[in-house]
Write a protein that holds these residues in place. Structure first.
Motif, PDB file in Angstrom:
ATOM      1  N   THR A  87       0.834  -1.200   0.000  1.00 41.26           N
ATOM      2  CA  THR A  87       0.000   0.000   0.000  1.00 41.26           C
ATOM      3  C   THR A  87       0.874   1.257   0.000  1.00 41.26           C
ATOM      4  N   LYS A  88       0.216   2.346  -0.314  1.00 46.25           N
ATOM      5  CA  LYS A  88       0.901   3.633  -0.373  1.00 46.25           C
ATOM      6  C   LYS A  88       1.580   3.936   0.962  1.00 46.25           C
ATOM      7  N   GLN A  89       0.854   3.640   1.998  1.00 47.22           N
ATOM      8  CA  GLN A  89       1.353   3.908   3.341  1.00 47.22           C
ATOM      9  C   GLN A  89       2.623   3.126   3.659  1.00 47.22           C
ATOM     10  N   SER A  90       2.612   1.857   3.276  1.00 39.21           N
ATOM     11  CA  SER A  90       3.781   1.022   3.545  1.00 39.21           C
ATOM     12  C   SER A  90       4.984   1.520   2.752  1.00 39.21           C
ATOM     13  N   LEU A  91       4.728   1.898   1.509  1.00 37.85           N
ATOM     14  CA  LEU A  91       5.824   2.394   0.684  1.00 37.85           C
ATOM     15  C   LEU A  91       6.341   3.729   1.196  1.00 37.85           C
ATOM     16  N   ALA A  92       5.419   4.566   1.666  1.00 37.26           N
ATOM     17  CA  ALA A  92       5.793   5.905   2.103  1.00 37.26           C
ATOM     18  C   ALA A  92       6.896   5.865   3.151  1.00 37.26           C
ATOM     19  N   ARG A  93       6.714   4.989   4.122  1.00 35.46           N
ATOM     20  CA  ARG A  93       7.706   4.907   5.187  1.00 35.46           C
ATOM     21  C   ARG A  93       9.080   4.580   4.644  1.00 35.46           C
ATOM     22  N   VAL A  94       9.093   3.599   3.759  1.00 36.12           N
ATOM     23  CA  VAL A  94      10.343   3.147   3.162  1.00 36.12           C
ATOM     24  C   VAL A  94      10.956   4.243   2.284  1.00 36.12           C
ATOM     25  N   LEU A  95      10.125   4.823   1.443  1.00 29.80           N
ATOM     26  CA  LEU A  95      10.609   5.796   0.478  1.00 29.80           C
ATOM     27  C   LEU A  95      11.061   7.085   1.157  1.00 29.80           C
ATOM     28  N   ASN A  96      10.299   7.518   2.152  1.00 25.54           N
ATOM     29  CA  ASN A  96      10.674   8.740   2.854  1.00 25.54           C
ATOM     30  C   ASN A  96      12.047   8.616   3.496  1.00 25.54           C
TER      31      ASN A  96
END
Lengths: 179, 179
Positions: A87-96
């Motif tokens: 999900t967007k949320q899971s990716l966000a943490r990683v990407l940020n």
DNA sequence: CAAGATAGGTCAGCATTATTGACTTAACGG
DNA sequence: CCGTTAAGTCAATAATGCTGACCTATCTTG
């Protein structure tokens, strides 16, 4: 611990029970084995990179993002979401974190400025390469040991296991978003 | 969305930048592809079983335990720990639930009564089989599509990717504890 | 241009799966 | 009897995933 007796945490075949029903047919046994092959090969293949990641306080999720951004410079966030199937949320943490730490850069698309095209910075490329090298050592050893024909077979089976979009992606005939 | 223009979250090749340095050599490209193959094949192979697990409120970790107990009736807890490469604590949660729910039974070793030999109950066998069937469909399709020679090659490469203990395990020449 | 769709980001909360370290119990083995 | 081993347990923490709601900027289309 010199006794012939199994040293305790060793697996000893079923103690009293009958030998657990022989495989029903050859192909069942073959497919049971394939489950094992996939589990162990994946476990050990990812493990070599995990060791590098650990030093840096990163995880497997960060590696996956680095890998796909590195192979597809200018990848969009949503294409990456489709590939990773998270999900967007899971990716966000990683990407940020990757952006904060200077591994990944974002640039607005120049045709569509809503897009954030992802690329690796030099630092990101260096890390990705380091991670790649660790897996390459294992892989090249495996490829050498198995031989070129085996590699072709390996590819054919792996291709057939993945879904259509991923197949197109690895063939280079599809967009990253399909994978 | 009839325009030829990439539909937004589609991956469009690097927008302005040069085409991202061609692969340094053939074998590098080959190994880059292998990373993709392993990722996608594993992703989609596990995915088919995940769908079944979801209905039952179980996770991938439960499947792994069921699989290895099913294939090695009488497996000890510590052998399972070695195979899965997780900690006792992580396994405990998974295993306790499987026992509570009646999928797994424990029996004391009859030579060494400290051991808890793990076996699947009938209910556990049924679930494991159901999970297996879902993966078997995918696998048999892949094996058929790729052909028997490819399967041999697949096996050879996968074997070479795993560590020595796992290799012995899949060859049937090692104990589960070595894997 | 206005309206709706899309790309992306963000907040809050939660679940699963993993980790570590310390400690207990029971049983084996010399 | 004593040291080791197999297994279980407690407490705390981390990584990675999820949902749902909501916001902004930008594109597309009527």
């Amino acid at each position: 611990m010199l006794k012939p007796k199994p040293g305790a945490d060793r697996f000893v075949p079923p103690p009293k029970l009958p030998p657990a029903a022989p495989p029903l047919d050859l192909s069942e046994a073959q497919m049971r084995q394939a489950q094992d092959l996939l589990f162990f090969a994946y476990r050990d293949f990812t493990n070599v990179a995990d060791k590098v990641l650990e030093e840096l306080g990163l995880g497997r999720a960060h590696h996956r993002a680095l890998h796909f951004i590195g192979r597809n410079p200018g990848l969009t966030v949503s294409a990456l979401l489709h590939i990773l199937r998270i999900t967007k949320q899971s990716l966000a943490r990683v990407l940020n974190l990757l952006v904060e730490d200077g591994y990944v850069a974002q640039a607005p698309g120049y045709e569509d400025r809503r897009l954030r095209l992802l690329t690796l910075t030099d630092k990101g490329k260096a890390l990705e390469r380091r991670l790649f090298e660790s897996q390459r050592n294992l892989l090249s050893q495996a490829y050498l040991q198995a031989g070129p024909e085996a590699v072709e077979g390996f590819r054919a089976v792996m291709r057939a296991l993945m879904d259509q979009g991923a197949r197109a992606y690895v063939d280079g005939t599809g967009s990253a978003e399909d994978a």
